[in-house]
Design an enzyme around this catalytic site. Structure first.
Site, PDB file in Angstrom:
ATOM      1  N   LYS A 237       0.848  -1.195   0.000  1.00 21.16           N
ATOM      2  CA  LYS A 237       0.000   0.000   0.000  1.00 21.16           C
ATOM      3  C   LYS A 237       0.884   1.246   0.000  1.00 21.16           C
ATOM      4  CE  LYS A 237      -1.950   2.728   3.060  1.00 21.16           C
ATOM      5  NZ  LYS A 237      -1.987   3.980   2.284  1.00 21.16           N
ATOM      6  N   GLU A 311      10.057   0.658  10.525  1.00 23.90           N
ATOM      7  CA  GLU A 311      11.069   1.701  10.328  1.00 23.90           C
ATOM      8  C   GLU A 311      10.350   3.030  10.522  1.00 23.90           C
ATOM      9  OE1 GLU A 311      12.933   4.476   9.233  1.00 23.90           O
ATOM     10  OE2 GLU A 311      12.964   3.832   7.141  1.00 23.90           O
ATOM     11  N   GLU A 442       9.899  15.244  15.848  1.00 27.59           N
ATOM     12  CA  GLU A 442      10.287  15.093  14.441  1.00 27.59           C
ATOM     13  C   GLU A 442       9.485  16.102  13.619  1.00 27.59           C
ATOM     14  OE1 GLU A 442       9.033  11.528  12.183  1.00 27.59           O
ATOM     15  OE2 GLU A 442      11.108  11.390  11.523  1.00 27.59           O
TER      16      GLU A 442
HETATM   17  P1  NDP Z   1       1.900   7.956   8.311  1.00 26.60           P
HETATM   18  O1  NDP Z   1       2.672   7.118   9.247  1.00 26.60           O
HETATM   19  O2  NDP Z   1       0.463   8.202   8.618  1.00 26.60           O
HETATM   20  O3  NDP Z   1       1.926   7.322   6.830  1.00 26.60           O
HETATM   21  C1  NDP Z   1       2.771   6.300   6.402  1.00 26.60           C
HETATM   22  C2  NDP Z   1       1.972   5.207   5.701  1.00 26.60           C
HETATM   23  O4  NDP Z   1       1.109   4.565   6.632  1.00 26.60           O
HETATM   24  C3  NDP Z   1       1.062   5.720   4.586  1.00 26.60           C
HETATM   25  O5  NDP Z   1       0.992   4.755   3.567  1.00 26.60           O
HETATM   26  C4  NDP Z   1      -0.273   5.813   5.291  1.00 26.60           C
HETATM   27  O6  NDP Z   1      -1.376   5.804   4.431  1.00 26.60           O
HETATM   28  C5  NDP Z   1      -0.242   4.588   6.162  1.00 26.60           C
HETATM   29  N1  NDP Z   1      -1.149   4.614   7.295  1.00 26.60           N
HETATM   30  C6  NDP Z   1      -1.717   5.685   7.904  1.00 26.60           C
HETATM   31  N2  NDP Z   1      -2.471   5.297   8.934  1.00 26.60           N
HETATM   32  C7  NDP Z   1      -2.401   3.954   8.981  1.00 26.60           C
HETATM   33  C8  NDP Z   1      -2.958   2.956   9.823  1.00 26.60           C
HETATM   34  N3  NDP Z   1      -3.756   3.277  10.848  1.00 26.60           N
HETATM   35  N4  NDP Z   1      -2.673   1.674   9.583  1.00 26.60           N
HETATM   36  C9  NDP Z   1      -1.870   1.314   8.570  1.00 26.60           C
HETATM   37  N5  NDP Z   1      -1.301   2.209   7.735  1.00 26.60           N
HETATM   38  C10 NDP Z   1      -1.557   3.505   7.935  1.00 26.60           C
HETATM   39  O7  NDP Z   1       2.639   9.303   8.108  1.00 26.60           O
HETATM   40  P2  NDP Z   1       1.981  10.717   7.749  1.00 26.60           P
HETATM   41  O8  NDP Z   1       1.843  10.751   6.295  1.00 26.60           O
HETATM   42  O9  NDP Z   1       0.733  10.963   8.523  1.00 26.60           O
HETATM   43  O10 NDP Z   1       3.086  11.716   8.273  1.00 26.60           O
HETATM   44  C11 NDP Z   1       3.026  12.159   9.631  1.00 26.60           C
HETATM   45  C12 NDP Z   1       4.396  12.237  10.211  1.00 26.60           C
HETATM   46  O11 NDP Z   1       4.980  10.951  10.227  1.00 26.60           O
HETATM   47  C13 NDP Z   1       5.372  13.076   9.413  1.00 26.60           C
HETATM   48  O12 NDP Z   1       5.242  14.423   9.720  1.00 26.60           O
HETATM   49  C14 NDP Z   1       6.679  12.512   9.842  1.00 26.60           C
HETATM   50  O13 NDP Z   1       7.060  13.081  11.063  1.00 26.60           O
HETATM   51  C15 NDP Z   1       6.373  11.044  10.054  1.00 26.60           C
HETATM   52  N6  NDP Z   1       6.761  10.213   8.892  1.00 26.60           N
HETATM   53  C16 NDP Z   1       7.855   9.438   9.006  1.00 26.60           C
HETATM   54  C17 NDP Z   1       8.271   8.701   7.928  1.00 26.60           C
HETATM   55  C18 NDP Z   1       9.489   7.852   8.000  1.00 26.60           C
HETATM   56  O14 NDP Z   1      10.079   7.543   6.965  1.00 26.60           O
HETATM   57  N7  NDP Z   1       9.892   7.415   9.168  1.00 26.60           N
HETATM   58  C19 NDP Z   1       7.580   8.737   6.647  1.00 26.60           C
HETATM   59  C20 NDP Z   1       6.384   9.528   6.651  1.00 26.60           C
HETATM   60  C21 NDP Z   1       6.023  10.245   7.736  1.00 26.60           C
HETATM   61  P3  NDP Z   1      -2.046   7.176   3.956  1.00 26.60           P
HETATM   62  O15 NDP Z   1      -0.986   7.909   3.213  1.00 26.60           O
HETATM   63  O16 NDP Z   1      -3.141   6.707   3.113  1.00 26.60           O
HETATM   64  O17 NDP Z   1      -2.483   7.892   5.188  1.00 26.60           O
END
Ligand code: NDP
Length: 534
Positions: A237, A311, A442
């Site tokens: 996904k 991660e 972060e």
């Molecule tokens: P998320 O953790 O929400 O998104 C990462 C992935 O998880 C996306 O594919 C998202 O889908 C999916 N997801 C969201 N909610 C769920 C759930 N309940 N169960 C399973 N999968 C889920 O990150 P955000 O986009 O909300 O970003 C928020 C913050 O997270 C950022 O500001 C940053 O600080 C951190 N972040 C860290 C990352 C890293 O590489 N460690 C990467 C991205 C964000 P969808 O996009 O459809 O919501």
């Protein structure tokens, strides 16, 4: 990873302030911005221009062609080797964050679609992929790697359009590294007995993989390549703001004649991600994203026998000692935090600088920041592109406001931001205390917090004073000091005299709230196999 954004113009062409980008009208920055810009004021006087007059310098645009990408108006889900509509016909729109214009309509998976995708993956694992000899799986992976290279320009442009990252990064980092992961793991597919001597490596089965929006294609490669090499099939996904490169990858799978169902791609909202990871037909879960969602996923799979790698976020310390080569360190600091707009889990967002060199280092940093070009991600000169989404821009803006409110001193270089799109100036905070939110949370944006230390012990204490443990950097001339620091830093990855370097052969991952498990190298392969005695 190559250092980001070195200014390729000759010194003579940069001007004394590094030649800051001006708006189309060549105008000066406005109001409050001007008071933040010392470099620019110095520059106007030494060019013999009066206060308020612009330096006669502008960049010629160097846009990459959009024509290399044929965007479809509508993308379906990729299940069982075919493009299909969502079971309820639902869709969402993927937007270009640099222009706020819609790029394409994408099918939005439902729970029933996840069931279909998991069933397709299971079938493929049992009937085709899981029974293929490793040398045959390797051929497919090599083919995918080659196709990614052949279509690299198309992938780079699409990645920049959908995610906002500068084309020179998607072109020189994301896409080549994604291909490199497929090359690397193709090499392991027929050598599993050498990877795990004396043991028999069996695939786990169906892997559920959830990836974020900051490196969409690269995170896909980190997850799909080792899973397939080990004989697993996958349901992936992508993030809702960046589904398009994964859907283009579906086309690569078709082109490579990958058996149907080996790779399934199901864009959809977060709840669908949860449906996927808790699905009883899934054997292994791999997630990259926020710590908050990572914890939910860990709770969701607790009590099952699924494998899990997480991660998650980070708040890395980049530590600079007084014997470090300062100019080199400045490049590493800039690469560490402004690469990919700072939307990097391992970004060096906390600069710990030895007190005696804080003055000169911060001066050099401010001068360097003045040369960073913010703007159109598709322009080959752009160093910092668009923030991935409005929501992320709001989060960055809120945290930066908190930094100022809590008493830290902000510095932003002069640069005109495009009128449309989600852009944020490279930002540097000095006078930061460990208790400030900008030093603890972060931000995931181009924002650096500068703290100081006097002794190595103090540097270690401050660096480790975070719930995260993903990465760190150490800058010093002394090899013995590097070794001693690396031993005591609580971070999964420590770079010395460099930052943000990645290689498919090298494991990456964190501990504490940065997650667990490793991706890359043999460690990354290990996460996708069950080891049995001979
Ligand atoms: P998320 O953790 O929400 O998104 C990462 C992935 O998880 C996306 O594919 C998202 O889908 C999916 N997801 C969201 N909610 C769920 C759930 N309940 N169960 C399973 N999968 C889920 O990150 P955000 O986009 O909300 O970003 C928020 C913050 O997270 C950022 O500001 C940053 O600080 C951190 N972040 C860290 C990352 C890293 O590489 N460690 C990467 C991205 C964000 P969808 O996009 O459809 O919501």
């Amino acid at each position: 990873m190559p250092a980001m954004s070195t200014d390729t113009r000759p010194e003579s062409a940069r001007g004394p302030d590094g030649g800051q980008p001006r708006g189309p009208d060549g105008g000066q920055p406005r109001g409050r911005e001007r008071s933040l810009i010392r470099g620019a004021d110095r520059a106007t006087s030494s060019w013999g221009l009066g206060d308020g007059q612009a330096i006669p310098w502008d960049y010629a645009p160097a846009p990459e062609s959009r024509d290399v990408v044929t965007l479809k108006e509508r993308y379906g889900l990729f299940i069982g080797g075919r493009e299909v509509e969502a079971s309820d016909g639902g869709t969402f729109v993927s937007v270009n964050p640099a222009t706020e214009e819609p790029l394409a309509v994408v099918a939005r998976a439902t729970g029933a679609d996840i069931d279909r995708a998991v069933a397709a993956a299971r079938r493929a694992q049992r009937r085709s992929w899981g029974t293929l000899p490793g040398r045959e799986r390797a051929k497919y992976l090599f083919r995918i790697a080659r196709l990614l290279q052949e279509r690299s320009r198309e992938f780079a442009v699409l990645e920049s359009m959908d995610g906002g990252k500068p084309i020179k990064e998607s072109r020189d980092v994301d896409v080549p590294l994604a291909a490199a992961h497929f090359w690397y793991y193709a090499g392991w597919a027929d050598k599993l007995e050498y990877a795990f001597p004396g043991r028999v490596a069996k695939p786990l089965g169906v892997a559920a993989q959830i990836i974020p929006w900051n490196f969409p294609l690269l995170m896909l490669a980190w997850k799909i390549a080792p899973a397939l090499a080990a004989g697993n099939t996958v349901v992936l996904k992508p993030a809702s703001t960046t589904p398009l490169s994964a859907l283009l990858f579906a086309d690569v799978c078709r082109q490579a004649d990958l058996p149907p169902g080996v790779v399934n791609i199901v864009p959809g909202p977060g709840e669908i991600g949860m449906h996927l990871v808790t699905h009883p037909g899934v054997d292994k879960v791999a997630f990259t994203g926020s710590t908050e969602v990572g914890k939910k996923i860990a709770r969701g799979v607790a009590g099952s026998d699924k494998g899990l790698t997480l991660e998650l976020g980070g708040k890395a310390a980049n530590i600079v000692f007084d014997d470090a080569p300062l100019d080199q360190a400045v490049e590493g600091i800039v690469n560490g935090i402004y690469f990919n707009q700072g939307e990097v889990c391992c970004a060096g967002s906390r600069l710990l600088v030895q007190e005696s060199i804080q003055g000169p280092l911060v001066e050099k940093l401010k001068d360097r920041l003045a040369t960073i070009r913010v703007g159109d991600p598709l322009d080959k000169n752009t160093d910092v592109g668009a923030i991935n989404s409005k929501q992320q821009l709001e989060k960055i803006t809120e945290l930066v406001a908190a930094g100022t409110a809590e008493g830290a001193e902000i510095y932003q270089p002069a640069c005109d931001l495009p009128d449309r799109g989600y852009f944020f100036r490279p930002t540097l905070f000095t006078g930061v205390a460990q208790s400030h939110r900008i030093a603890r949370e972060e931000i995931f944006g181009p924002v650096l917090s500068v703290l100081t230390f006097r002794t190595p012990e103090e540097a270690i204490e401050k660096a480790n004073n975070t719930p995260y443990g993903l990465s760190a950097g150490v800058w010093t001339d002394k090899g013995s000091r590097i070794l001693s620091m690396v031993r005591r830093l609580k971070a999964g990855v420590v770079w010395s005299n460099t930052f943000n370097r990645f290689d498919p052969t090298s494991p990456f991952g964190g501990y504490k709230e940065s997650g667990f498990g490793r991706e890359g190298g043999m460690h990354g392969l290990h996460a996708y196999v069950r080891l049995e005695d001979r």
